[in-house]
Design a protein around this motif. Structure first.
Motif, PDB file in Angstrom:
ATOM      1  N   GLN A 289       0.812  -1.215   0.000  1.00 51.69           N
ATOM      2  CA  GLN A 289       0.000   0.000   0.000  1.00 51.69           C
ATOM      3  C   GLN A 289       0.847   1.268   0.000  1.00 51.69           C
ATOM      4  O   GLN A 289       0.378   2.314  -0.452  1.00 51.69           O
ATOM      5  N   ILE A 290       2.083   1.164   0.447  1.00 51.61           N
ATOM      6  CA  ILE A 290       2.936   2.357   0.474  1.00 51.61           C
ATOM      7  C   ILE A 290       3.284   2.820  -0.934  1.00 51.61           C
ATOM      8  O   ILE A 290       3.730   3.945  -1.152  1.00 51.61           O
ATOM      9  N   SER A 291       3.038   1.960  -1.939  1.00 52.28           N
ATOM     10  CA  SER A 291       3.363   2.299  -3.324  1.00 52.28           C
ATOM     11  C   SER A 291       2.205   2.953  -4.060  1.00 52.28           C
ATOM     12  O   SER A 291       2.281   3.148  -5.270  1.00 52.28           O
ATOM     13  N   VAL A 292       1.128   3.297  -3.337  1.00 53.00           N
ATOM     14  CA  VAL A 292      -0.052   3.868  -3.996  1.00 53.00           C
ATOM     15  C   VAL A 292       0.300   5.145  -4.748  1.00 53.00           C
ATOM     16  O   VAL A 292      -0.122   5.365  -5.885  1.00 53.00           O
ATOM     17  N   SER A 293       1.063   6.019  -4.126  1.00 55.54           N
ATOM     18  CA  SER A 293       1.360   7.309  -4.740  1.00 55.54           C
ATOM     19  C   SER A 293       2.424   7.213  -5.824  1.00 55.54           C
ATOM     20  O   SER A 293       2.652   8.192  -6.546  1.00 55.54           O
ATOM     21  N   VAL A 294       3.083   6.061  -5.952  1.00 58.80           N
ATOM     22  CA  VAL A 294       4.160   5.904  -6.936  1.00 58.80           C
ATOM     23  C   VAL A 294       3.655   5.209  -8.192  1.00 58.80           C
ATOM     24  O   VAL A 294       4.019   5.575  -9.310  1.00 58.80           O
ATOM     25  N   LEU A 295       2.818   4.194  -8.019  1.00 60.03           N
ATOM     26  CA  LEU A 295       2.339   3.430  -9.170  1.00 60.03           C
ATOM     27  C   LEU A 295       1.432   4.288 -10.036  1.00 60.03           C
ATOM     28  O   LEU A 295       0.440   4.832  -9.578  1.00 60.03           O
ATOM     29  N   LYS A 296       1.786   4.398 -11.312  1.00 60.53           N
ATOM     30  CA  LYS A 296       1.014   5.182 -12.264  1.00 60.53           C
ATOM     31  C   LYS A 296       0.911   4.405 -13.577  1.00 60.53           C
ATOM     32  O   LYS A 296       1.807   3.646 -13.925  1.00 60.53           O
ATOM     33  N   PRO A 297      -0.184   4.589 -14.324  1.00 58.16           N
ATOM     34  CA  PRO A 297      -0.249   3.986 -15.661  1.00 58.16           C
ATOM     35  C   PRO A 297       0.901   4.473 -16.534  1.00 58.16           C
ATOM     36  O   PRO A 297       1.265   5.652 -16.515  1.00 58.16           O
ATOM     37  N   GLY A 298       1.470   3.578 -17.301  1.00 62.26           N
ATOM     38  CA  GLY A 298       2.627   3.891 -18.131  1.00 62.26           C
ATOM     39  C   GLY A 298       3.959   3.607 -17.475  1.00 62.26           C
ATOM     40  O   GLY A 298       5.007   3.734 -18.115  1.00 62.26           O
ATOM     41  N   MET A 299       3.953   3.202 -16.209  1.00 63.65           N
ATOM     42  CA  MET A 299       5.185   2.920 -15.481  1.00 63.65           C
ATOM     43  C   MET A 299       5.818   1.633 -16.006  1.00 63.65           C
ATOM     44  O   MET A 299       5.134   0.637 -16.272  1.00 63.65           O
ATOM     45  N   LEU A 300       7.133   1.619 -16.162  1.00 58.53           N
ATOM     46  CA  LEU A 300       7.851   0.443 -16.650  1.00 58.53           C
ATOM     47  C   LEU A 300       7.996  -0.584 -15.540  1.00 58.53           C
ATOM     48  O   LEU A 300       8.306  -0.238 -14.399  1.00 58.53           O
ATOM     49  N   VAL A 301       7.739  -1.852 -15.878  1.00 54.86           N
ATOM     50  CA  VAL A 301       7.869  -2.964 -14.937  1.00 54.86           C
ATOM     51  C   VAL A 301       8.607  -4.091 -15.638  1.00 54.86           C
ATOM     52  O   VAL A 301       8.360  -4.364 -16.821  1.00 54.86           O
TER      53      VAL A 301
ATOM     54  N   PRO B  10       9.866  -7.205 -20.221  1.00 56.36           N
ATOM     55  CA  PRO B  10       9.466  -5.811 -19.944  1.00 56.36           C
ATOM     56  C   PRO B  10       7.955  -5.653 -20.073  1.00 56.36           C
ATOM     57  O   PRO B  10       7.341  -6.109 -21.043  1.00 56.36           O
ATOM     58  N   MET B  11       7.366  -4.996 -19.084  1.00 51.92           N
ATOM     59  CA  MET B  11       5.930  -4.735 -19.060  1.00 51.92           C
ATOM     60  C   MET B  11       5.701  -3.255 -18.794  1.00 51.92           C
ATOM     61  O   MET B  11       6.634  -2.513 -18.471  1.00 51.92           O
ATOM     62  N   VAL B  12       4.467  -2.851 -18.921  1.00 49.02           N
ATOM     63  CA  VAL B  12       4.089  -1.480 -18.610  1.00 49.02           C
ATOM     64  C   VAL B  12       2.783  -1.526 -17.832  1.00 49.02           C
ATOM     65  O   VAL B  12       1.928  -2.379 -18.077  1.00 49.02           O
ATOM     66  N   VAL B  13       2.662  -0.635 -16.847  1.00 50.48           N
ATOM     67  CA  VAL B  13       1.435  -0.576 -16.047  1.00 50.48           C
ATOM     68  C   VAL B  13       0.313  -0.026 -16.916  1.00 50.48           C
ATOM     69  O   VAL B  13       0.375   1.124 -17.375  1.00 50.48           O
ATOM     70  N   ASP B  14      -0.693  -0.849 -17.155  1.00 51.49           N
ATOM     71  CA  ASP B  14      -1.835  -0.434 -17.973  1.00 51.49           C
ATOM     72  C   ASP B  14      -2.919   0.229 -17.141  1.00 51.49           C
ATOM     73  O   ASP B  14      -3.593   1.139 -17.606  1.00 51.49           O
ATOM     74  N   GLU B  15      -3.094  -0.225 -15.906  1.00 49.29           N
ATOM     75  CA  GLU B  15      -4.162   0.306 -15.055  1.00 49.29           C
ATOM     76  C   GLU B  15      -3.835  -0.006 -13.607  1.00 49.29           C
ATOM     77  O   GLU B  15      -3.243  -1.044 -13.310  1.00 49.29           O
TER      78      GLU B  15
END
Length: 408
Positions: free
Chosen positions: A275-287, A300-305
């Protein structure tokens, strides 16, 4: 470990070099295991503070997770009604196509209802054919009643004419008898007309309505027979399917099996972050992720939602108040990942468990001028710290087969 080594290189090592070459203290003489804390206290303290700070910053801006899975959906094989299985057309783990029959329930009762409805329709059709003769007979009765009424009326009129001329041959009793005959003939005529209207109404309204009702019963029974055959709605694989003829299937208590569609998750992975990553995780973020099903490979993935709600807070209304302390698990933030190169997901079966690392990048904000000056310098340093997690992830990818095959 990497953070600790880096922190030691810029804190403990300079402290030791200062004491060794500036103050002339030697290891094993002025600097020993007994006085190392006193001699290197500034370097050790700075190393500990810097290491904790680096680890906190790295894991906050570049969160990692061990809960990444290739989510997929399943379709429960159910019948619209309960019943006994009559035929089974597929076997367990068999591939099926959309529209292919899977099994059929016994339809003896429904077939009897169909036959009854058809017989009822035939009976009504026959009644519609016979009612034509009933109408003809009723019409003849109406005509006979009208003739009787005219005859009685004519007799009454003649006797009344004679009575008006003071003819003694016509008595009062005879006139009353004739009036009664006229009334009786009129009532018989009215009854015959009503009987004729009733037969016509039965022909035009009642029997057609009964026929339509019988047809509706027939359609319902045929629909029940059609629904007794369960078919696959999509292409997929039938699993956990062990039905045999004679088994009882109930849509609520006993499903028949599970159908796994060929196209299930559209290539999306589901990742659970703290839960501490709520403010960091954004759509388009590289994973980046690595999976045991495809070892030694970084995908390589990207945060879709990012899911707005945390599942641990949901509740279902019941007959007891919810006590918050009963929720032991804090819950995680759910992120949906899409592959940058879909071909990298080949040979990764649905449901695979993977590990991953997300990387914060504010290069676009810096280029757009949203972050400038010293803040941009710090942002680039923080973004660059993700290399530590990238190295750790690649080490996990290398060690994963060894851990699974040797030390498990």
């Amino acid at each position: 470990m990497l953070e600790l080594i880096f922190s030691a290189l810029i804190t403990i090592v300079p402290d030791y070099l200062y004491r060794r070459y500036k103050q002339g203290k030697r290891w094993g003489h002025e600097i020993t295991l007994f006085n190392i804390w006193y001699e290197l206290r500034w370097g050790l303290t700075s190393c500990a503070i810097l290491a904790v700070t680096l680890i906190t910053v790295i894991f906050y801006f570049h969160p990692s997770t061990r809960n990444v899975s290739a989510a997929f959906r399943t379709i429960t094989i159910l019948s619209d009604r309960g019943g006994r299985v009559a035929e089974v057309y597929v076997t367990n783990n068999e591939n099926v196509t959309a529209g292919q029959a899977i099994f059929r329930l016994d339809t003896t009762r429904q077939e009897a209802a169909v036959e009854t409805a058809r017989r009822r329709i035939d009976e009504i059709d026959a009644a519609l054919g016979v009612i034509v003769t009933d109408i003809a007979a009723a019409q003849a009765q109406v005509e006979a009643a009208e003739a009787d009424f005219r005859q009685a009326s004519d007799d009454l009129n003649r006797r009344q004419s004679l009575a008006e001329r003071n003819d003694a041959t016509v008595s009062e009793q005879e006139l009353e008898r004739l009036q009664t005959a006229v009334s009786r003939a009129d009532g018989q005529r009215t009854a015959a007309i009503a009987a004729l209207d009733g037969i016509k109404l039965r022909q035009s309204t009642l029997l057609p309505a009964q026929r339509e009702s019988a047809r509706a019963v027939l359609v319902e029974a045929e629909a029940e027979i059609a629904k007794s055959t369960v078919v696959a709605e999509v292409n997929g694989t039938v699993t956990q399917f062990l039905l045999k003829p004679g088994d009882i299937v109930n849509p609520i208590l006993r499903p028949a099996g599970i159908l796994v569609p060929d196209v299930t998750g559209q290539g999306r992975f589901v990742a659970a972050f703290g839960q501490i990553s709520v403010s960091v995780l954004k759509p388009g973020m590289l994973v980046e992720i690595t999976c045991p099903a495809k070892p030694l490979v970084i995908i390589p993935m990207v945060v879709d939602e990012v899911q707005d709600a945390i599942a641990a807070g949901q509740f279902r209304p019941g007959d007891a108040l919810v006590d918050q302390q009963d929720r032991a698990r804090p819950g995680t933030v759910t992120a949906f990942l899409m592959p940058i190169f879909p071909a990298h997901l080949d040979h990764i079966p649905p449901g695979s468990a993977c590990v991953g690392v997300a990387y914060t990048s504010r290069a676009q904000e810096i280029e757009d001028g949203d972050i400038t000056g010293f803040s941009a310098f710090i942002a680039r340093i923080v973004d660059g710290m993700g290399i530590a997690n990238a190295i750790v992830l690649r080490a996990q990818a290398i060690l994963l087969p060894v851990k699974e095959l040797v030390f498990s």
